[in-house]
Design a protein around this motif. Structure first.
Motif, PDB file in Angstrom:
ATOM      1  N   THR A  72     -34.089-100.152 -31.371  1.00 29.51           N
ATOM      2  CA  THR A  72     -34.860 -98.969 -30.977  1.00 29.51           C
ATOM      3  C   THR A  72     -36.333 -99.311 -30.847  1.00 29.51           C
ATOM      4  OG1 THR A  72     -35.039 -98.260 -33.296  1.00 29.51           O
ATOM      5  CG2 THR A  72     -33.220 -97.359 -32.006  1.00 29.51           C
ATOM      6  N   GLY A  73     -36.816-100.241 -31.687  1.00 33.71           N
ATOM      7  CA  GLY A  73     -38.202-100.690 -31.545  1.00 33.71           C
ATOM      8  C   GLY A  73     -38.446-101.351 -30.203  1.00 33.71           C
ATOM      9  N   LEU A  74     -37.516-102.189 -29.764  1.00 38.86           N
ATOM     10  CA  LEU A  74     -37.636-102.825 -28.447  1.00 38.86           C
ATOM     11  C   LEU A  74     -37.589-101.791 -27.336  1.00 38.86           C
ATOM     12  CD1 LEU A  74     -35.299-105.917 -29.007  1.00 38.86           C
ATOM     13  CD2 LEU A  74     -37.796-105.944 -28.829  1.00 38.86           C
ATOM     14  N   ALA A  75     -36.707-100.806 -27.492  1.00 38.50           N
ATOM     15  CA  ALA A  75     -36.613 -99.751 -26.479  1.00 38.50           C
ATOM     16  C   ALA A  75     -37.906 -98.955 -26.408  1.00 38.50           C
ATOM     17  CB  ALA A  75     -35.433 -98.829 -26.798  1.00 38.50           C
ATOM     18  N   ASP A  76     -38.492 -98.639 -27.557  1.00 37.90           N
ATOM     19  CA  ASP A  76     -39.733 -97.871 -27.585  1.00 37.90           C
ATOM     20  C   ASP A  76     -40.867 -98.595 -26.880  1.00 37.90           C
ATOM     21  OD1 ASP A  76     -38.450 -95.889 -28.997  1.00 37.90           O
ATOM     22  OD2 ASP A  76     -39.241 -96.503 -30.954  1.00 37.90           O
ATOM     23  N   HIS A  77     -40.833 -99.929 -26.876  1.00 35.89           N
ATOM     24  CA  HIS A  77     -41.897-100.716 -26.259  1.00 35.89           C
ATOM     25  C   HIS A  77     -41.529-101.205 -24.852  1.00 35.89           C
ATOM     26  CE1 HIS A  77     -43.295-100.748 -30.446  1.00 35.89           C
ATOM     27  NE2 HIS A  77     -44.491-100.996 -29.941  1.00 35.89           N
ATOM     28  N   GLY A  78     -40.458-100.661 -24.295  1.00 38.07           N
ATOM     29  CA  GLY A  78     -40.104-100.969 -22.920  1.00 38.07           C
ATOM     30  C   GLY A  78     -39.543-102.354 -22.687  1.00 38.07           C
ATOM     31  N   VAL A  79     -39.018-102.975 -23.747  1.00 39.50           N
ATOM     32  CA  VAL A  79     -38.515-104.345 -23.614  1.00 39.50           C
ATOM     33  C   VAL A  79     -37.111-104.385 -23.024  1.00 39.50           C
ATOM     34  CG1 VAL A  79     -37.914-106.444 -24.887  1.00 39.50           C
ATOM     35  CG2 VAL A  79     -39.966-105.148 -25.507  1.00 39.50           C
ATOM     36  N   LEU A  80     -36.291-103.393 -23.325  1.00 41.83           N
ATOM     37  CA  LEU A  80     -34.910-103.408 -22.851  1.00 41.83           C
ATOM     38  C   LEU A  80     -34.855-103.182 -21.344  1.00 41.83           C
ATOM     39  CD1 LEU A  80     -33.058-101.398 -25.639  1.00 41.83           C
ATOM     40  CD2 LEU A  80     -33.562-103.846 -25.524  1.00 41.83           C
TER      41      LEU A  80
ATOM     42  N   ASP B 236     -27.723 -98.372 -31.081  1.00 44.53           N
ATOM     43  CA  ASP B 236     -28.191 -99.635 -30.503  1.00 44.53           C
ATOM     44  C   ASP B 236     -27.338-100.019 -29.294  1.00 44.53           C
ATOM     45  OD1 ASP B 236     -30.086 -99.886 -32.526  1.00 44.53           O
ATOM     46  OD2 ASP B 236     -28.804-101.178 -33.755  1.00 44.53           O
ATOM     47  N   ILE B 237     -26.020 -99.940 -29.457  1.00 45.06           N
ATOM     48  CA  ILE B 237     -25.104-100.322 -28.379  1.00 45.06           C
ATOM     49  C   ILE B 237     -25.334 -99.442 -27.160  1.00 45.06           C
ATOM     50  CG2 ILE B 237     -22.667-100.382 -27.706  1.00 45.06           C
ATOM     51  CD1 ILE B 237     -22.055-101.200 -30.627  1.00 45.06           C
ATOM     52  N   GLU B 238     -25.532 -98.157 -27.372  1.00 45.86           N
ATOM     53  CA  GLU B 238     -25.779 -97.241 -26.268  1.00 45.86           C
ATOM     54  C   GLU B 238     -27.099 -97.568 -25.569  1.00 45.86           C
ATOM     55  OE1 GLU B 238     -25.482 -94.461 -23.426  1.00 45.86           O
ATOM     56  OE2 GLU B 238     -23.913 -95.113 -24.820  1.00 45.86           O
ATOM     57  N   LEU B 239     -28.129 -97.888 -26.331  1.00 46.95           N
ATOM     58  CA  LEU B 239     -29.424 -98.235 -25.743  1.00 46.95           C
ATOM     59  C   LEU B 239     -29.323 -99.509 -24.908  1.00 46.95           C
ATOM     60  CD1 LEU B 239     -31.963 -97.547 -28.644  1.00 46.95           C
ATOM     61  CD2 LEU B 239     -31.995 -96.519 -26.357  1.00 46.95           C
ATOM     62  N   ILE B 240     -28.663-100.514 -25.460  1.00 48.09           N
ATOM     63  CA  ILE B 240     -28.524-101.787 -24.742  1.00 48.09           C
ATOM     64  C   ILE B 240     -27.711-101.587 -23.470  1.00 48.09           C
ATOM     65  CG2 ILE B 240     -27.474-104.086 -24.869  1.00 48.09           C
ATOM     66  CD1 ILE B 240     -28.200-104.054 -27.883  1.00 48.09           C
ATOM     67  N   GLY B 241     -26.604-100.867 -23.568  1.00 50.01           N
ATOM     68  CA  GLY B 241     -25.750-100.663 -22.405  1.00 50.01           C
ATOM     69  C   GLY B 241     -26.383 -99.782 -21.352  1.00 50.01           C
ATOM     70  N   SER B 242     -27.007 -98.688 -21.760  1.00 55.75           N
ATOM     71  CA  SER B 242     -27.571 -97.739 -20.789  1.00 55.75           C
ATOM     72  C   SER B 242     -28.754 -98.315 -20.026  1.00 55.75           C
ATOM     73  CB  SER B 242     -27.992 -96.451 -21.495  1.00 55.75           C
ATOM     74  OG  SER B 242     -29.044 -96.694 -22.411  1.00 55.75           O
ATOM     75  N   THR B 243     -29.409 -99.336 -20.592  1.00 50.74           N
ATOM     76  CA  THR B 243     -30.533 -99.979 -19.908  1.00 50.74           C
ATOM     77  C   THR B 243     -30.113-101.244 -19.167  1.00 50.74           C
ATOM     78  OG1 THR B 243     -31.074-101.163 -21.965  1.00 50.74           O
ATOM     79  CG2 THR B 243     -32.247 -99.089 -21.542  1.00 50.74           C
ATOM     80  N   ALA B 244     -28.792-101.551 -19.177  1.00 51.08           N
ATOM     81  CA  ALA B 244     -28.249-102.756 -18.531  1.00 51.08           C
ATOM     82  C   ALA B 244     -28.866-104.032 -19.099  1.00 51.08           C
ATOM     83  CB  ALA B 244     -28.435-102.698 -17.014  1.00 51.08           C
ATOM     84  N   THR B 245     -29.276-103.968 -20.372  1.00 53.28           N
ATOM     85  CA  THR B 245     -29.760-105.164 -21.056  1.00 53.28           C
ATOM     86  C   THR B 245     -28.582-106.112 -21.290  1.00 53.28           C
ATOM     87  OG1 THR B 245     -31.479-103.883 -22.159  1.00 53.28           O
ATOM     88  CG2 THR B 245     -30.916-106.014 -23.132  1.00 53.28           C
TER      89      THR B 245
END
Length: 214
Positions: A20-28, A44-53
């Motif tokens: 979530t920290g990486l997502a907040d800083h636009g890294v994903l 975490d899994i949802e954030l990684i998947g939804s951003t196509a990381t």
């Protein structure tokens, strides 16, 4: 952090994983690949998947470090492109990485068939190149770099396969020792199992390692 209660600090820490920290800083995003991605929450899994990381799994490293089995299936289902890597000092063998990803899931779920052999080979080749920013590589077609290996189908591990099962043989039986030729950008680095520019590969490796201890 004067004036902030201990309970408030705990709340902030517990609410923010590294993901979530990486997502907040636009890294994903599709230009980012997380290596291992082993210990993740559902969020975490949802954030990684939804951003196509991307996710680069290195199963032999996780095994060597007793780190556990990464949620590769869940990540892929969520939208994270999977690739395979090898970053362990103990094993450098992409066939073993591919085999381990499927077999780890079999151990975890007690079911088979999470990935086809073709999908595992792609994760170890074209998808790995794409994770490194080279979507043009790792494929055999006109205009692509001539990067390839050949695998012997007559070793004690691979002898006797039905031709249409060559991919299955490579993933579930072969090892790095079965690679006969390695070609990079059209140039032979290994021919018939022999390195083109290093006469004694084990000796050279032993000397390099010994030098690190002095």
């Amino acid at each position: 952090m004067s004036g902030v209660s201990r309970d408030a600090i705990w709340y902030m820490v517990s609410r923010h994983s590294p993901t979530t920290g990486l997502a907040d800083h636009g890294v994903l995003g599709p230009r980012t690949t997380g290596v291992h991605n082993t210990h993740l929450t559902g969020e975490d899994i949802e954030l990684i998947g939804s951003t196509a990381t991307g996710t680069c799994m290195c199963p032999t490293t996780e095994r060597d470090l007793a780190d556990g089995i990464g949620p590769a299936v869940a990540l892929q289902r969520a939208g994270s492109p999977l690739s395979l890597g090898s970053d362990s000092h103990a094993v450098i063998d992409l066939f073993e990485e591919a085999r381990a990803m499927e077999l780890n899931e079999r151990l975890r779920t007690r079911t088979r068939g999470h990935w086809t052999a073709a999908a595992l080979l792609r994760a170890a080749s074209a998808d790995g190149h794409a994770a490194l920013g080279r979507p043009d590589a790792g494929i055999l077609e006109p205009g692509a770099p001539a990067d390839l290996v050949t695998v012997a189908l007559d070793s004690v591990r691979t002898a006797g396969p039905v031709p249409r099962l060559a991919a299955e043989t490579a993933v579930f039986a072969a090892s790095a020792a079965d690679v006969r030729h390695t070609v990079v950008a059209g140039r032979h680095l290994v021919r018939d199992g022999h390195h083109a520019s290093v006469d004694d590969v084990p000796g050279a490796l032993a000397r390099a390692i010994a030098a690190l201890h002095h």
